[in-house]
Design an enzyme around this catalytic site. Structure first.
Site, short mmCIF file in Angstrom:
data_model
loop_
_atom_site.label_atom_id
_atom_site.label_comp_id
_atom_site.label_asym_id
_atom_site.label_seq_id
_atom_site.Cartn_x
_atom_site.Cartn_y
_atom_site.Cartn_z
N ASP A 95 33.49 27.77 0.64
CA ASP A 95 34.84 28.10 -0.51
C ASP A 95 34.82 29.23 -1.41
O ASP A 95 34.06 29.45 -2.34
CB ASP A 95 36.27 26.98 -0.49
CG ASP A 95 36.49 26.21 0.64
OD1 ASP A 95 35.71 26.84 1.25
OD2 ASP A 95 37.43 25.32 0.09
N HIS A 247 30.65 25.00 -3.07
CA HIS A 247 31.24 26.62 -3.27
C HIS A 247 29.94 28.34 -3.71
O HIS A 247 28.92 28.16 -4.23
CB HIS A 247 32.16 27.07 -4.13
CG HIS A 247 33.23 25.31 -4.15
ND1 HIS A 247 33.54 24.43 -4.23
CD2 HIS A 247 35.03 26.10 -4.13
CE1 HIS A 247 33.88 23.31 -4.18
NE2 HIS A 247 34.80 24.91 -3.89
#
Length: 728
Positions: A95, A247
């Protein structure tokens, strides 16, 4: 001085059109720079920690099969279903990227271990780093939307949701020429975390054709818990399939990269495949190729973002330059003006062995100065120094010459000529002068009784060729007048003290200056090569080896422009004329002797402080606006106030040196915000005129005659030759 102007009714409209056009192009440039900064700020929106920013709501409206279902939620076409991944299939998801530092490292690890993943990118980051999105697609990874700038959609309107999706897609179209059907909401978690606020958003997202992907293994790598802990949290149990959340942006991701390099071979050894989401589901690719107009729109968007990045980088450098220039200039002004004041205010200070008592000729070039000329001439008649006065009427149409002749004052002569401009008028007056010391002033200026005496005293030094006086704003009661008053006292007069010490005074003001006639004749007199004949002649004198000094007590009161249009006209001519003069005398940079000294000291200082610094100064205010809107607001405002404080200290010091009242400094902050922008636009227009080869006409200011002579009755202190007859 000015050229003749038409009296036809269309003239005002033509002037307004010209003024509008002058404002238009610089304003467009300023607007473009602001747009670039705003775009840059827009795509640099901060991404917060990856957790919900508000308390979660109830779950009454969320179907139980969704809460207890898998991480892939399908609400397309009115469906309400969820999917799990088959056993031994893992979908790694990243992300908040792409990030220029960490995403390439993640991609390198995935490539090394022959693994695919899904990158849920934000539009802001994809717009800034399109080459990384292209690499993701090229290396077989899948892309999903993570909104444009990462808001919590649970608290947004449908209109905002649509905008976030469309802008995110636009960034993908520009970066890689694709659209995607995968979506992950910011601050999402497991399916059982769905609540009555997020579920309607998921339903609406599905109605727009998107498959919502959450996760069932969260590495929580954003907390940086350690490599082993990241691996533990990301590992499913019992060989089950999973969507794993990691992430590749939003902070320091070195633990993520290290964990990934161990995690991939570890789970591959246990029989896991790392695939795209659609590969893991045996479904068609989520990517759709984009062509035609949509592709070009996306490219245009990415180009604009890249241009804003490059432009902002240049502007940041320019801001650093202007910061240094402002501090250096104020430092030099403060120290050198103090040294100048200390030198000339010593009780034993003398310009020469004896005071200058020889008469001087005062030249008053005038074009349509009927409202001001009587005050000007009468102020000269009160002079404490013997003078002759020559008023050169440059083809006035308002009876300026007749007014002077009607005064019938001794020692005052009128010379008439056809309209030819100020340099020609001064040269005509110089040819009629009877004395070697020549004082020049404007037709709207008044002298104090001691002005001429103070102005000629430096000529006791045989090396002095010209003297700059202390010009002051007489009509300072208006806001524009007060701003110019600050500028005259702080900028012009502190500058002249500084340049006097450095022996590179760039300009003898047209309102109050004195010259040695022999020095003028050696450099060919006043030239009309530039629109700033006062700057041109001063530079020529420096190059010829003459010293140019500043006489602080030689005060003259001039009428400053009272409207924006008049101020524009005056400063436009000054700015453009100064640039012309710098260009004309550019050879001084490579010459030897006095010319070379001025070229290597004076020209760089004039260019930096009078051309570059004013052009860049508005960046201080532009970045103030940028910082207030996009942050950090506190530090930005504090920095701006710091610059203002430095200016206020310098201004207060200048006012004290000139013995001026401090009350006018109340308008200093507003001057810095508004007046500086006007000066920027004027200077930018001058640059444009210079670069395009335009020729600026002389702009005549409309006078009001509000500046009065300091004494009402003339004194009979005149030089030889009291002939009152006009000279043709």
């Amino acid at each position: 001085m000015a050229t003749r102007t038409s009296r036809h009714g269309g003239a005002p409209r033509a002037r307004r059109r010209r003024l509008s056009m002058r404002f238009l192009l610089p304003s467009l440039v300023l607007a473009a720079l602001m747009a670039m900064l705003m775009l840059r700020g827009f795509v640099h929106s901060e991404i917060l920690a990856d957790h919900r920013v508000r308390p979660e709501a109830a779950t009454d409206k969320v179907p139980e099969k969704i809460l207890s279902g898998g991480p892939i939620i399908d609400t397309r076409g009115g469906r309400e279903t969820s999917l799990d991944l088959p056993d031994h299939r893992l979908v790694l998801t990243f992300d908040d990227g792409p990030d220029p530092k960490w995403t390439p490292k993640v991609l390198d690890v995935l490539k090394r271990h022959h693994a695919h993943a899904v990158f849920f990118v934000t539009g802001t980051m994809a717009s800034r780093y399109p080459e990384l999105v292209r690499r993701m697609v090229r290396e077989g990874h899948e892309i999903g939307l993570h909104t444009f700038n990462h808001p919590d959609l649970s608290y947004q309107s449908k209109r905002r949701i649509d905008w976030e999706l469309s802008q995110n897609q636009l960034a993908l179209e520009g970066a890689a020429g694709i659209r995607t059907s995968l979506f992950r909401p910011p601050y999402s978690s497991f399916a059982d975390a769905m609540d009555d606020r997020s579920w309607p958003v998921t339903q609406y997202i599905g109605s727009r054709g998107y498959l919502t992907v959450v996760n069932n293994r969260d590495s929580e790598d954003w907390q940086k818990p350690g490599v082993d802990e990241i691996i533990r949290r990301a590992t499913p149990r019992g060989g089950r399939g999973a969507v794993v959340l990691m992430h590749d942006s939003g902070g320091d991701r070195h633990q993520t990269v290290q964990a990934l390099d161990r995690y991939l071979p570890l789970l591959q050894h246990r029989g896991y495949d790392f695939e795209n989401l659609t590969e893991a589901l045996d479904a068609p690719s989520a990517h759709t190729r984009v062509t035609g107009l949509d592709r070009w729109k996306g490219r245009a968007w990415v180009f604009a973002v890249r241009a804003s990045e490059e432009t902002t980088g240049v502007l940041v450098v320019c801001l650093a330059v202007i910061g240094v220039l402002v501090l250096v200039r104020f430092g030099l002004m403060f120290v050198l003006s103090w040294a100048h004041a200390r030198r000339v205010r010593r009780r034993d200070f003398r310009w020469g062995p004896t005071p200058v008592t020889e008469p001087a000729t005062v030249l008053v070039p005038a074009y349509n100065e009927a409202k001001c000329i009587e005050s000007t001439v009468r102020s000269l008649m009160a002079s404490e120094h013997p003078i002759e006065i020559i008023v050169i009427d440059d083809g006035s149409s308002d009876g300026t010459a007749l007014i002077v002749e009607g005064l019938r004052l001794p020692g005052v002569r009128v010379v008439r000529q056809h309209n030819a401009g100020k340099p020609a008028a001064l040269n005509r007056g110089l040819a009629n002068a009877r004395h070697d010391l020549v004082v020049m002033m404007d037709g709207d200026t008044v002298f104090e009784p001691a002005t001429v005496r103070e102005l000629v005293q430096p000529f006791a030094d045989p090396g002095v060729g010209a003297v700059a006086g202390n010009a002051k704003v007489g009509n300072r009661d208006s806001m524009i007048g007060a701003w110019q008053h600050i500028e005259y006292v702080m900028g012009f007069n502190l500058d002249r003290r500084m340049y006097d010490i450095l022996r590179c005074m760039p300009t003898i003001p047209g309102a109050v200056g004195a010259f040695r006639r022999s020095a003028l004749e050696r450099v060919g007199g006043m030239s009309d090569d530039t629109l700033a004949e006062d700057t041109d002649i001063t530079m020529a004198l420096h190059r010829d080896g003459w010293r140019v000094v500043y006489a602080e007590k030689a005060r003259a009161w001039t009428e400053a422009p009272e409207t924006v249009q008049q101020l524009w006209s005056q400063r436009y001519r000054w700015s453009y004329g100064t640039m012309q003069a710098i260009w004309k005398h550019r050879r001084a940079l490579v010459e030897r002797g006095p010319s070379g000294r001025f070229g290597r000291v004076g020209l760089p200082l004039v260019s930096l402080f009078m051309v570059v610094a004013p052009l860049l100064a508005p960046l201080i205010d532009v970045f103030l606006l940028y910082g207030v809107v996009f942050g950090p607001t506190g530090r930005t405002v504090l920095a701006w106030l710091g610059v203002l404080a430095v200016q206020a200290v310098c201004a207060a010091y200048a006012f004290r040196l000139d013995r001026e009242r401090m009350t006018h400094l109340v308008s200093l902050p507003l001057q810095q915000i508004l007046y500086r922008q006007l000066m920027y636009v004027v200077l930018l227009q001058s640059w444009i005129t210079a670069l395009t080869g335009g020729r600026l006409r002389w702009q005549k200011l409309r006078r009001t005659g509000v500046v009065e002579a300091p004494v009402p009755m003339p004194r009979q202190r005149i030089g030889s030759g009291n002939d009152r007859r006009p000279v043709g």
